[in-house]
Write a protein that holds these residues in place. Sequence first.
Motif, mmCIF file in Angstrom:
data_model
loop_
_atom_site.group_PDB
_atom_site.id
_atom_site.type_symbol
_atom_site.label_atom_id
_atom_site.label_comp_id
_atom_site.label_asym_id
_atom_site.label_seq_id
_atom_site.Cartn_x
_atom_site.Cartn_y
_atom_site.Cartn_z
ATOM 1 N N VAL A 98 0.756 -1.075 -0.063
ATOM 2 C CA VAL A 98 -0.072 -0.203 -0.052
ATOM 3 C C VAL A 98 0.972 1.263 0.056
ATOM 4 C CG1 VAL A 98 -1.963 1.303 1.106
ATOM 5 C CG2 VAL A 98 -1.935 -1.204 1.147
ATOM 6 N N SER A 125 -2.792 2.356 6.805
ATOM 7 C CA SER A 125 -2.853 0.854 6.152
ATOM 8 C C SER A 125 -1.976 0.199 7.219
ATOM 9 C CB SER A 125 -2.202 0.933 4.899
ATOM 10 O OG SER A 125 -0.714 1.082 4.488
ATOM 11 N N THR A 133 -4.335 -7.091 4.082
ATOM 12 C CA THR A 133 -4.215 -5.517 4.212
ATOM 13 C C THR A 133 -5.552 -4.908 4.671
ATOM 14 O OG1 THR A 133 -2.648 -5.693 2.554
ATOM 15 C CG2 THR A 133 -3.646 -3.598 2.832
ATOM 16 N N VAL A 135 -7.068 -0.871 5.206
ATOM 17 C CA VAL A 135 -6.710 0.326 4.857
ATOM 18 C C VAL A 135 -7.803 1.181 5.370
ATOM 19 C CG1 VAL A 135 -6.288 2.257 3.253
ATOM 20 C CG2 VAL A 135 -5.374 0.059 2.740
#
Length: 145
Positions: A98, A125, A133, A135
């Motif tokens: 990211v 993130s 992941t 965010v």
Amino acid sequence: MAYIIDRCGGQGPARLGAMPLHPGPESVPRARRWFRRFIAPYNPACSVDDCTLMISELVTNAILYGRSDETWLVRVEWYREGTSLRVEVHNPGFPANVRMRHPEANDAHGRGLLLVDSIADSWHSGPSRFGGTMVAFMVADAWPV
């Protein structure tokens, strides 16, 4: 399937809602519709249009960059933290990937996190508790004191 979980009044952040989405282009407008529908009863003072734009960008990124050898979902969750709204988007991609890009004027892509950075009060993130992941963005003063 979207659902609302209201724990306002408890300690810490209150999860107001969540939605699992299939990683396809139809999920971006679905995320916008569901967020508008399920945030409305909480009467936020912030711009719902701005929030749906940021959700669109993050869900698009999650779909484009999420990776898994198995069937997977994009997960969107939103929380009330005091007077702030926090929205998280989870996917099975790699947290280290990211990054905010700085595209040239004629580049067709690469502005999603720039938009989030310019609209949200903050964003970050990192690893998702689902694996992969997460965010998130924050909007301060989303509700009056």
